[in-house]
Design a protein around this motif. Structure first.
Motif, PDB file in Angstrom:
ATOM      1  N   PHE A  42     107.261  48.880   5.279  1.00  0.00           N
ATOM      2  CA  PHE A  42     106.399  49.978   5.714  1.00  0.00           C
ATOM      3  C   PHE A  42     107.104  51.290   5.461  1.00  0.00           C
ATOM      4  N   CYS A  43     106.333  52.333   5.260  1.00  0.00           N
ATOM      5  CA  CYS A  43     106.979  53.633   5.066  1.00  0.00           C
ATOM      6  C   CYS A  43     106.040  54.752   5.500  1.00  0.00           C
ATOM      7  N   GLN A  44     106.619  55.912   5.722  1.00  0.00           N
ATOM      8  CA  GLN A  44     105.838  57.111   5.995  1.00  0.00           C
ATOM      9  C   GLN A  44     105.401  57.684   4.662  1.00  0.00           C
ATOM     10  N   CYS A  45     104.127  57.913   4.478  1.00  0.00           N
ATOM     11  CA  CYS A  45     103.718  58.631   3.263  1.00  0.00           C
ATOM     12  C   CYS A  45     102.312  59.192   3.430  1.00  0.00           C
ATOM     13  N   GLN A  46     101.954  60.074   2.516  1.00  0.00           N
ATOM     14  CA  GLN A  46     100.615  60.673   2.497  1.00  0.00           C
ATOM     15  C   GLN A  46      99.569  59.600   2.211  1.00  0.00           C
ATOM     16  N   SER A  47      98.342  59.864   2.612  1.00  0.00           N
ATOM     17  CA  SER A  47      97.258  58.971   2.195  1.00  0.00           C
ATOM     18  C   SER A  47      97.089  59.091   0.687  1.00  0.00           C
ATOM     19  N   GLY A  48      96.836  57.939   0.093  1.00  0.00           N
ATOM     20  CA  GLY A  48      96.742  57.932  -1.365  1.00  0.00           C
ATOM     21  C   GLY A  48      97.865  57.084  -1.936  1.00  0.00           C
ATOM     22  N   THR A  49      98.137  57.280  -3.222  1.00  0.00           N
ATOM     23  CA  THR A  49      99.073  56.380  -3.901  1.00  0.00           C
ATOM     24  C   THR A  49     100.013  57.137  -4.827  1.00  0.00           C
ATOM     25  N   THR A  50     101.290  56.747  -4.807  1.00  0.00           N
ATOM     26  CA  THR A  50     102.220  57.250  -5.816  1.00  0.00           C
ATOM     27  C   THR A  50     102.844  56.082  -6.559  1.00  0.00           C
ATOM     28  N   PHE A  51     102.691  56.072  -7.857  1.00  0.00           N
ATOM     29  CA  PHE A  51     103.385  55.093  -8.694  1.00  0.00           C
ATOM     30  C   PHE A  51     104.533  55.788  -9.408  1.00  0.00           C
ATOM     31  N   MET A  52     105.744  55.230  -9.255  1.00  0.00           N
ATOM     32  CA  MET A  52     106.854  55.716 -10.084  1.00  0.00           C
ATOM     33  C   MET A  52     107.207  54.591 -11.051  1.00  0.00           C
ATOM     34  N   VAL A  53     107.121  54.884 -12.341  1.00  0.00           N
ATOM     35  CA  VAL A  53     107.484  53.882 -13.345  1.00  0.00           C
ATOM     36  C   VAL A  53     108.758  54.357 -14.025  1.00  0.00           C
ATOM     37  N   LYS A  54     109.857  53.605 -13.774  1.00  0.00           N
ATOM     38  CA  LYS A  54     111.136  54.055 -14.334  1.00  0.00           C
ATOM     39  C   LYS A  54     111.574  53.134 -15.463  1.00  0.00           C
ATOM     40  N   ASN A  55     112.215  53.723 -16.419  1.00  0.00           N
ATOM     41  CA  ASN A  55     112.835  52.968 -17.525  1.00  0.00           C
ATOM     42  C   ASN A  55     111.895  51.944 -18.166  1.00  0.00           C
ATOM     43  N   LEU A  56     110.797  52.447 -18.629  1.00  0.00           N
ATOM     44  CA  LEU A  56     109.823  51.597 -19.318  1.00  0.00           C
ATOM     45  C   LEU A  56     110.512  50.829 -20.454  1.00  0.00           C
ATOM     46  N   PHE A  57     110.181  49.579 -20.599  1.00  0.00           N
ATOM     47  CA  PHE A  57     110.730  48.708 -21.656  1.00  0.00           C
ATOM     48  C   PHE A  57     112.195  48.363 -21.473  1.00  0.00           C
ATOM     49  N   PHE A  58     112.766  48.607 -20.254  1.00  0.00           N
ATOM     50  CA  PHE A  58     114.203  48.324 -20.117  1.00  0.00           C
ATOM     51  C   PHE A  58     114.472  46.826 -20.268  1.00  0.00           C
ATOM     52  N   ILE A  59     113.423  46.026 -19.982  1.00  0.00           N
ATOM     53  CA  ILE A  59     113.566  44.581 -20.088  1.00  0.00           C
ATOM     54  C   ILE A  59     113.477  44.117 -21.536  1.00  0.00           C
ATOM     55  N   VAL A  60     112.753  44.897 -22.349  1.00  0.00           N
ATOM     56  CA  VAL A  60     112.575  44.502 -23.752  1.00  0.00           C
ATOM     57  C   VAL A  60     113.149  45.591 -24.658  1.00  0.00           C
ATOM     58  N   PRO A  61     114.484  45.618 -24.756  1.00  0.00           N
ATOM     59  CA  PRO A  61     115.127  46.695 -25.519  1.00  0.00           C
ATOM     60  C   PRO A  61     114.593  46.762 -26.940  1.00  0.00           C
ATOM     61  N   ALA A  62     114.166  45.625 -27.464  1.00  0.00           N
ATOM     62  CA  ALA A  62     113.659  45.617 -28.840  1.00  0.00           C
ATOM     63  C   ALA A  62     112.460  46.545 -28.958  1.00  0.00           C
ATOM     64  N   ARG A  63     111.613  46.534 -27.919  1.00  0.00           N
ATOM     65  CA  ARG A  63     110.442  47.416 -27.964  1.00  0.00           C
ATOM     66  C   ARG A  63     110.829  48.861 -27.715  1.00  0.00           C
TER      67      ARG A  63
END
Ligand code: ADP
Ligand code: MG
Length: 622
Positions: free
Chosen positions: A137-158
């Motif tokens: 659980f956390c304190q936050c505003q109503s609504g949604t925040t998505f943080m996407v970090k290091n896209l493709f870090f799992i697939v370095p080839a891509r």
């Protein structure tokens, strides 16, 4: 033999699926923005770092998710938007495949914070490569925040396949623009590496277009409107005179979803019909609202392609809607009696007698065959044609250096000119397009536009290589605001343009704005904004088609934009000055497009004109 077929683990299946949905940071941006819209958000913020490679963050004030939903959202084929196959035919939401979040989660590190209005506390989930690392659980505003970090870090080839930050950012901008155009009623902001790129208030479509593409668009748009029973068409098309040489601002939205559709593209182009010069493209922002039963958006994972039940009807409805608007704003091709009729002159076709002399040229010679090469090379390789202008020359001499030939020929023509008393009335202008004058060997025909482009091109190349050109101060600095991608290009070109006598500086208070304080001295053009846009357009085309080096490209774009065009009446003195400047050029005979600038019709050709014709008519040959 033992059995060898296994079921792939979910994480691998998700990674494979991710390849289809998420090709680059911009695809993730698109999916997250669309989810925010589906959540009913009125305000959406996008924050990007490193062109999305290290961070993509989308915050919305939409409906938010419950604790269970937040966890479910990352499962493959998990969606709140459809229940059954039948729902596929009544889709009003952006998403419905339930794949995006599962795909992104498979290849990146995600932090999700979300809260429904009615809940006291929100949920925070951290996922890396499809694996839930924590949920609390956390304190936050109503609504949604998505943080996407290091896209493709799992697939370095891509990750390796990603392009430079400039390119990836351009893709993100494009997605952001599409979504924000389709939802003018929602406020959006976009920050890149801490810099505000867009801050868009809720507004009308027209205001949104202007906010994104610049103030100039205010005067350029014609509304399109067509109301029908099962469908409506609304939006704007750009006035034909602002059409560009590259496909730029062309947007179709079907039920607010951006669509690529070559066939419908054609319908709009077709409506413009006679109004556009060849190879130029109008801007348009067209919204088709249609009963979802009549379309199928299910044919592509990125949902940018669409099938209409009746494409032909769509085509003709769209075409006539655009035509009607152009007509209503009386922008239709018409006979214009105030126009000088000689301006309607079209180049005579190949087999008309007047072009006979050019048949002397090598029939296999294709100027565009060289067009992709570096210009100086192209020029030298085209020089052989110069010899063909002089049938009497000994062309068998292998020792001749092409460059030498040109200089010699130029000198000869110059001498020819000098021999005649070249008083100003020795020039004749044909169809306001060609300068005719006599030389010792016969009649010289100069294509005025090709000539002037050549003159300007060499002048600008020179200036770029040497010293700063003279500049004239604008009485009132002219402000230009450009779409982000173009603004970036202009940033790249400022130094060179200023060398050529422009005085352009970025407006530090506003991104994508520039001030033009000065222009090359002697410049007669008054539409500075149009000029700069023309140069950028041309530069872009050259970059794509010719792959030119920057300096050549700028000189060329400027020459193209500022040259005297065919159809302009010239005074004796102007013609004389063009000829003098032309023969001071290094390559006077070849246009910057690799065509002939000068043609000489030798006297004996004129004398034996009838004979020539029958000789060169292939039908008479055995
Ligand atoms: P789709 O959008 O196709 O349903 P996604 O994987 O993009 O699939 O999202 C899965 C589900 O997660 C959505 O159906 C929605 O219920 C929920 N969801 C995603 N993003 C948000 C958001 N920003 N606010 C509220 N719910 C969201
Ligand atoms: Mg979605």
């Amino acid at each position: 033999m033992s059995d060898i077929i296994r079921l792939l683990p979910d994480s691998v299946a998700n990674q494979i699926a991710a390849g289809e949905v998420i090709q680059r940071p911009a695809s993730a941006v698109k999916e997250l923005l669309e989810n925010a819209i589906d959540a009913g958000a009125q305000h959406i913020d996008l924050v990007i770092k490193d062109a999305g490679k290290t961070l993509i963050q989308v915050t919305d004030n939409g409906c938010g998710m419950s604790e269970t939903d937040a966890r479910m959202a990352f499962e493959r084929h998990a969606t709140s938007k459809i229940n059954s196959v039948n729902d596929l035919f009544s889709i009003r939401t952006m998403g419905f495949r339930g794949e995006a979040l599962a795909s992104i989660a498979a290849i990146a590190q995600i932090e999700l914070k979300t809260k429904k209005v009615e809940d006291e506390l929100g949920t925070c989930i951290i996922i890396e490569g499809s694996e839930v690392k924590s949920q609390e659980f956390c304190q936050c505003q109503s609504g949604t925040t998505f943080m996407v970090k290091n896209l493709f870090f799992i697939v370095p080839a891509r990750r390796k396949f990603l392009k430079s930050n400039t390119v990836e950012l351009r893709h993100i901008l494009e997605e952001f623009q599409r979504v924000s155009l389709a939802h003018a009623n929602i406020s959006f902001s976009m920050f890149n590496d801490g810099k505000a790129i867009f801050q868009l208030r809720p507004c009308s479509l027209k205001e949104r277009i202007v906010a994104i593409f610049g103030q100039n668009f205010n005067k350029r748009l014609i509304p399109v409107e067509q109301e029908m029973e099962s469908m409506s068409i609304t939006g704007f098309v750009g006035k034909p005179e602002f059409a560009k040489r590259v496909r730029g601002e062309q947007y179709f939205f079907v039920n607010k979803r951006f669509m690529k559709h070559a066939y419908l593209n054609h319908a709009v182009d077709n409506a413009f019909d006679q109004l556009l010069p060849e190879k130029s493209y109008p801007a348009y922002f067209i919204f088709i609202d249609i009963n979802p039963e009549e379309i199928d958006i299910n044919i592509h994972p990125t949902k940018t392609e669409i099938k209409f039940q009746d494409e032909k009807v769509m085509y003709s409805v769209l075409r006539s809607a655009v035509k009607a608007s152009l007509g209503k704003f009386s922008i239709t091709p018409s006979l214009d009696f105030s126009k000088d009729p000689t301006l309607d002159f079209t180049m005579p076709s190949k087999d008309t007698p007047i072009r006979q002399p050019s048949l002397k040229l090598d029939p296999n010679y294709n100027p565009f065959g060289y067009a992709k090469k570096e210009p100086s090379m192209r020029e030298t390789s085209n020089l052989q044609n110069w010899e063909n202008l002089y049938p009497d020359r000994n062309t068998g001499d292998e020792e001749f250096q092409p460059a030498k030939i040109v200089v010699e020929q130029a000198l000869q023509v110059k001498a020819d000119l000098g021999n005649e008393d070249s008083t100003p009335d020795n020039f004749f202008q044909l169809h306001h397009s060609f300068i005719l004058t006599q030389v010792k060997s016969g009649l010289m025909v100069i294509d005025q536009q090709n000539a002037h482009e050549r003159i300007l091109y060499e002048r600008y190349l020179n200036l770029l290589g040497n010293r700063k050109a003279l500049s004239q101060q604008e009485l009132f600095p002219v402000k230009i605001s450009l779409p982000p991608a173009e603004a970036e290009l202009l940033h790249d070109l400022i130094d060179e343009l200023n060398l050529l006598g422009f005085h352009i500086e970025p407006d530090t208070s506003k991104s994508f704005q520039f001030r033009v304080n000065g222009t090359p001295s002697g410049l007669k053009q008054t539409d500075i904004v149009g000029l700069i846009e023309g140069i950028i357009d041309n530069y872009k085309t050259n970059m794509l088609e010719l792959n030119l080096d920057k300096r050549y490209n700028i000189a060329r774009s400027l020459a193209k934009n500022l040259s005297i065009k065919r159809g302009k009446k010239l005074q004796q003195l102007e013609m004389k000055s063009i000829l003098e400047s032309l023969f001071a050029c290094q390559v006077p005979d070849i246009s910057i497009d690799g065509q002939a600038v000068i043609r000489i019709i030798p006297l004996d050709r004129l004398l034996n004109f009838d004979m020539d014709q029958s000789e060169q008519n292939p039908n008479n040959r055995s």
